[in-house]
Design an enzyme around this catalytic site. Structure first.
Site, PDB file in Angstrom:
ATOM      1  N   GLN A  47      29.410  -6.336  35.805  1.00 20.46           N
ATOM      2  CA  GLN A  47      27.940  -6.942  35.122  1.00 20.46           C
ATOM      3  C   GLN A  47      28.152  -7.241  33.727  1.00 20.46           C
ATOM      4  OE1 GLN A  47      26.020  -7.477  37.530  1.00 20.46           O
ATOM      5  NE2 GLN A  47      27.281  -6.747  38.910  1.00 20.46           N
ATOM      6  N   ASN A  48      29.132  -6.655  33.163  1.00 16.66           N
ATOM      7  CA  ASN A  48      29.305  -7.381  31.732  1.00 16.66           C
ATOM      8  C   ASN A  48      29.460  -8.750  31.480  1.00 16.66           C
ATOM      9  OD1 ASN A  48      30.442  -7.196  28.806  1.00 16.66           O
ATOM     10  ND2 ASN A  48      30.019  -5.501  28.731  1.00 16.66           N
ATOM     11  N   ARG A  49      28.668  -9.265  30.516  1.00 20.31           N
ATOM     12  CA  ARG A  49      28.618 -10.616  30.610  1.00 20.31           C
ATOM     13  C   ARG A  49      29.606 -11.279  29.352  1.00 20.31           C
ATOM     14  NH1 ARG A  49      22.330 -10.586  29.632  1.00 20.31           N
ATOM     15  NH2 ARG A  49      22.962  -8.818  28.580  1.00 20.31           N
ATOM     16  N   PHE A  50      30.361 -10.599  28.841  1.00 19.11           N
ATOM     17  CA  PHE A  50      31.140 -10.985  27.726  1.00 19.11           C
ATOM     18  C   PHE A  50      32.198 -12.186  28.144  1.00 19.11           C
ATOM     19  CE2 PHE A  50      35.201 -11.329  25.458  1.00 19.11           C
ATOM     20  CZ  PHE A  50      34.642 -11.187  24.262  1.00 19.11           C
TER      21      PHE A  50
END
Length: 398
Positions: A47-50
């Site tokens: 779910q990290n958007r990096f």
């Protein structure tokens, strides 16, 4: 709340930095999360958007594995690491950090021409200023965290906030290479660690990505017909169909040969995988007649030409592909957008000469580097607009 219930745990970083002698900016997080340590790479939480932010910045598909993530960074001259080498921490809570010890950033800064430093979040910025800035001599610009916990920042806002990262790098302009040189380059890419089947996955995904962009703003049903040849150019089409179907766009994959009967690899493997994964909304059509092909194109918003690749250098196209090309061009005249994979079929990527039957594309997604024929002779009439799919880090190889 979940992290607060956990005890402090001593964590050693353990993930090496990604950089080389061309890296111009250094992006730093605080410390790898448990998910990142599990994935053995940065920003590993799904779910990290990096990675979605970087992909949007550079207008390309989101990388799917660690090799693709490293490739994206190196292609865009970005070094990536974290501020801390070790600390005591509860789960992924930067607020709980105790006993922080910094990474030795000279490992990157002494070898790469880094001009600017960015920190992904307030904690990273704070620890960098306290523990690293004096030694590095570079002040850091603090960006919002791409963590899913930072819900106040939408993906579009994050992309705009991270734009200075892209602006601080020097874009690489791939050279125009002869077709024979491209073949040699693909071998060099494979020897450097990215085999042809992995390249084909990237090619097909980029083709699907560009097709989706072309569909944006269109009204009505969005259906795509993909014409797959018998070689590896056809394999690109099979992979594109697999991704488009996965992304919810119905596809009709047209082939002259049953997937199991294909002999070119990795095209055969790609065709079998795509066929096995298609949803009920998509279909494979085997060996349609010239009379049946126009019906398949009726109502199609977009068609992908993946019939003949850069090796084509003849005056005529053999059946049945000559009839399929005529049907594609007729559909384009009626308003169907046509996207060519690597080069329009029936067109010489080397000489810029069109055969008697050659696809007239609205968009050509050419792979790795431009080829001389795309901008020569009949190129404008057959290639339309063309974009280069940067599917591998080639700068050290050309």
């Amino acid at each position: 709340m979940k992290d607060c219930a956990q005890p402090l745990q001593h964590i050693e970083h353990g993930i090496p930095p990604v950089f080389d002698e061309r890296s111009e900016v250094l992006v730093l997080g605080t410390m790898p999360s448990p998910k990142s340590r599990e994935a053995a790479f940065f920003y590993g939480h799904p779910q990290n958007r990096f990675w979605r932010v970087l992909a949007a910045l550079f207008d390309e598909p989101v990388p799917e594995d660690n090799a693709e993530r490293a490739d994206l960074l190196l292609r865009h001259h970005i070094a990536l690491w974290d501020v801390l080498e070790s600390c005591d921490i509860r789960g992924a809570s930067d607020a709980s950090i105790a006993n922080p010890h910094p990474n030795d950033l000279s490992r990157v800064l002494e070898k790469a021409p880094v001009r600017r430093v960015f920190c992904t979040g307030a904690a990273a910025g704070r620890y960098y200023a306290k523990l690293c800035e004096a030694a590095s001599g570079l002040a850091a610009e603090v960006l919002p965290s791409p963590s899913p916990a930072n819900a106040a920042w939408s993906l579009p806002r994050l992309v705009e906030a991270y734009r200075p990262v892209a602006d601080a790098t020097t874009p690489f302009k791939p050279p125009v290479l002869e077709v024979s040189q491209v073949v040699a380059l693909e071998r060099a890419i494979a020897e450097a660690g990215t085999p042809l089947d992995a390249l084909m996955r990237r090619v097909g995904r980029f083709l699907a990505f560009e097709a989706c962009k072309a569909l944006e703003g269109m009204e009505g049903a969005k259906e795509i017909v993909i014409f797959c040849g018998n070689g590896n150019n056809g394999g690109d089409g099979w992979v594109a169909g697999e991704y488009l179907d996965r992304w919810g766009i119905p596809v009709c994959l047209v082939t002259a040969v049953e997937p199991a009967a294909l002999t070119a690899e990795p095209a055969r493997a790609a065709a079998l995988r795509a066929t096995a994964s298609l949803s009920a909304h998509s279909q494979v059509v085997l060996a349609p007649t010239d009379a049946e092909v126009p019906a398949l194109l009726n109502g199609a918003s977009l068609a992908i030409d993946a019939l003949l690749g850069t090796g084509f250098a003849h005056d005529t196209v053999k059946a049945p592909f000559d009839g399929w090309i005529r049907a594609l061009n007729a559909a384009r005249d009626r308003g169907t957008l046509v996207v060519a994979a690597d080069v329009p079929s029936g067109f010489s990527a080397q000489m810029g000469r069109a055969a008697k039957d050659a696809v007239r594309a609205d968009l050509t997604v050419t792979m790795i580097v431009p080829k001389p024929g795309l901008a020569a002779k009949d190129g404008a009439a057959h290639c339309g607009r063309f974009v280069v799919a940067p599917i591998a880090y080639i700068e050290p190889l050309v």
